[in-house]
Design an enzyme around this catalytic site. Sequence first.
Site, mmCIF file in Angstrom:
data_model
loop_
_atom_site.group_PDB
_atom_site.id
_atom_site.type_symbol
_atom_site.label_atom_id
_atom_site.label_comp_id
_atom_site.label_asym_id
_atom_site.label_seq_id
_atom_site.Cartn_x
_atom_site.Cartn_y
_atom_site.Cartn_z
ATOM 1 N N ASP A 11 0.833 -1.259 -0.040
ATOM 2 C CA ASP A 11 -0.011 -0.155 0.016
ATOM 3 C C ASP A 11 1.011 1.342 0.031
ATOM 4 O O ASP A 11 1.610 1.368 0.710
ATOM 5 C CB ASP A 11 -1.018 -0.049 1.128
ATOM 6 C CG ASP A 11 -2.144 0.369 0.879
ATOM 7 O OD1 ASP A 11 -2.537 0.895 -0.049
ATOM 8 O OD2 ASP A 11 -3.125 0.291 1.975
ATOM 9 N N ASP A 12 0.789 2.132 -0.926
ATOM 10 C CA ASP A 12 1.219 3.544 -1.075
ATOM 11 C C ASP A 12 2.900 3.357 -1.128
ATOM 12 O O ASP A 12 3.566 4.405 -0.479
ATOM 13 C CB ASP A 12 0.890 4.231 0.315
ATOM 14 C CG ASP A 12 -0.457 4.515 0.298
ATOM 15 O OD1 ASP A 12 -1.074 3.874 -0.575
ATOM 16 O OD2 ASP A 12 -0.971 5.553 0.863
ATOM 17 N N CYS A 50 -6.195 3.890 -3.621
ATOM 18 C CA CYS A 50 -6.005 2.471 -3.300
ATOM 19 C C CYS A 50 -7.488 1.778 -4.313
ATOM 20 O O CYS A 50 -6.960 1.021 -4.977
ATOM 21 C CB CYS A 50 -6.385 2.294 -2.089
ATOM 22 S SG CYS A 50 -5.318 2.846 -1.068
ATOM 23 N N HIS A 104 -9.424 -3.414 -2.072
ATOM 24 C CA HIS A 104 -9.707 -2.505 -0.883
ATOM 25 C C HIS A 104 -10.890 -3.063 -0.450
ATOM 26 O O HIS A 104 -12.010 -3.376 -1.095
ATOM 27 C CB HIS A 104 -10.028 -1.237 -1.815
ATOM 28 C CG HIS A 104 -10.055 0.163 -0.745
ATOM 29 N ND1 HIS A 104 -8.723 0.553 -0.181
ATOM 30 C CD2 HIS A 104 -11.120 0.465 -0.192
ATOM 31 C CE1 HIS A 104 -9.124 1.454 0.629
ATOM 32 N NE2 HIS A 104 -10.441 1.487 0.789
ATOM 33 N N ASP A 300 0.149 -0.203 -5.077
ATOM 34 C CA ASP A 300 -1.011 0.164 -5.882
ATOM 35 C C ASP A 300 -0.737 1.472 -6.329
ATOM 36 O O ASP A 300 -1.274 1.928 -7.240
ATOM 37 C CB ASP A 300 -2.183 0.063 -5.005
ATOM 38 C CG ASP A 300 -2.204 0.830 -3.490
ATOM 39 O OD1 ASP A 300 -0.970 1.298 -3.169
ATOM 40 O OD2 ASP A 300 -3.133 0.858 -2.791
ATOM 41 N N HIS A 301 0.129 2.454 -5.789
ATOM 42 C CA HIS A 301 0.309 3.666 -6.106
ATOM 43 C C HIS A 301 1.633 4.082 -5.598
ATOM 44 O O HIS A 301 2.004 3.430 -4.510
ATOM 45 C CB HIS A 301 -0.533 4.425 -6.473
ATOM 46 C CG HIS A 301 -1.391 4.586 -5.029
ATOM 47 N ND1 HIS A 301 -1.107 4.905 -4.006
ATOM 48 C CD2 HIS A 301 -2.599 4.287 -4.775
ATOM 49 C CE1 HIS A 301 -1.781 5.031 -2.833
ATOM 50 N NE2 HIS A 301 -2.902 4.224 -3.478
#
Length: 517
Positions: A11-12, A50, A104, A300-301
């Site tokens: 995540d992130d 997300c 998510h 995810d990014h």
Amino acid sequence: DGMNVLFIIVDDLRPVLGCYGDKLVKSPNIDQLASQSIVFSNAYAQQAVCAPSRVSFLTGRRPDTTRLYDFYSYWRVHAGNYSTMPQYFKENGYVTLSVGKVFHPGVSSNYSDDYPYSWSIPPFHPSAEKYENDKTCRGKDGKLHANLVCPVDVTEMPIGTLPDIQSTEEAIRLLNVMKTNKQKFFLAVGYHKPHIPLRYPQEFLKLYPLENITLAPDPWVPEKLPSVAYNPWTDIRQRDDVEALNVSFPYGPLPDDFQLQIRQSYYAAVSYLDTQVGLLLNALDDVGLSNSTIVVFTADHGWSLGEHGEWAKYSNFDVATRVPLMFYVPGMTTYSVSQGERVFPYLDPFSHISGVVPEGRSEKVVELVSLFSTLTELAGLQVPPVCPEMSFHVALCTEGASIVRYFNVSEEKGGCDNTSRCFNEEPVAFSQYPRPADTPQWNSDKPKLKDIRIMGYSMRTIDYRYTVWVQFNPNNFSANFEDVHAGELYMVEADPNQDYNIYNNTSHGCFLKKMLG
């Protein structure tokens, strides 16, 4: 008989990793994985938030096809009954397993992480997750707060653990079950950190003395940044420690010393994550499956760490859209491993001196939406067909072509240099981000579908990033490219940090043509 798949999704996580050339970070376990993998230096998410990103790469469709730009709809009801990557593996004889944050949670995966369509057994969520936003960070005043910067003593935490530690334990348990049952598996493991709050075991701070931390190279809002492009980092403003700083909305910069603390804690959270990935990969060795399991590692990014005066995700800049992406394929990215040989011995970030350079690195621009077709090809399954122009009625197809053709790095040629550059068949990554208005609002970072008025469509090639912010109608999901509110153009070589927008002093007809092509 087909390989297993271990799919690690973080995540992130922007590529602050040793294997991506970051000199400060300690990430020995992920770097070790990279040294046995093909590593993509230019991989991009389709939307820097997300739920839309995850639904996009898990279905192999872009956000305009999933129709998910926020968190509040389930694609099977709202867009089309699209098959997912795990569902396709399940239908092809795999046991599919989900641990931690893969889909998510919530409406966007039907409150079930898309079970039973995607998974063979109900997905596992760590029980410590529910305390994630509680007041668990001890402040200077000795009281507990819900802070952004949150190093903790794990023994003092509710139930004495953290979510990612629980996810690693469960994933290791499942690997042992799969080995015992000799079942072919697709195991997705979703790690929470470095997502906010930056809550991690406090000993990881020791790896990053504050005097070694620097500010972002460009911690100011660029002069020619269109206001619609700016994300006002509303989520971090709501944390107790940031709120106490009382910075002005939307641009008010955070004090330098606090910026350094956020950057320090982001790095510390990445090293904590690295230990969890290390334990998981070490367990893959322990059960003797490293020579028969494909390992994919991605995020995810990304996440802005003060660049352009921005924090968090929610934009089209590289810092928000670019992700790490690597594939370990036994016998393809690395020589076959003899039975019992260790590929992933656990490395302790506190004592390990890093120095691994990835064997295979591709500079090709690639997208997460290609994961579905890429993984099916690597596993020897039939690759789903390419989607037709309109695919709302098509259950199984993909909008991202497989990138296995890029795995043989030795054949890569340098950039092409002819003058009609715009029209070359060079790879492109598309990202997009919605906004409620032309200027930053409280809901600019995460507008609900009904409030979206503008969509920023962004195109990244090896040479440039081109973005147009156009009128968008949420009632019929239509973008009007005749009504351009603002534009951005950054040339990568001259301006790698994307600080000097040259959209207004460049003719960009050919860029728009290429984007709409």
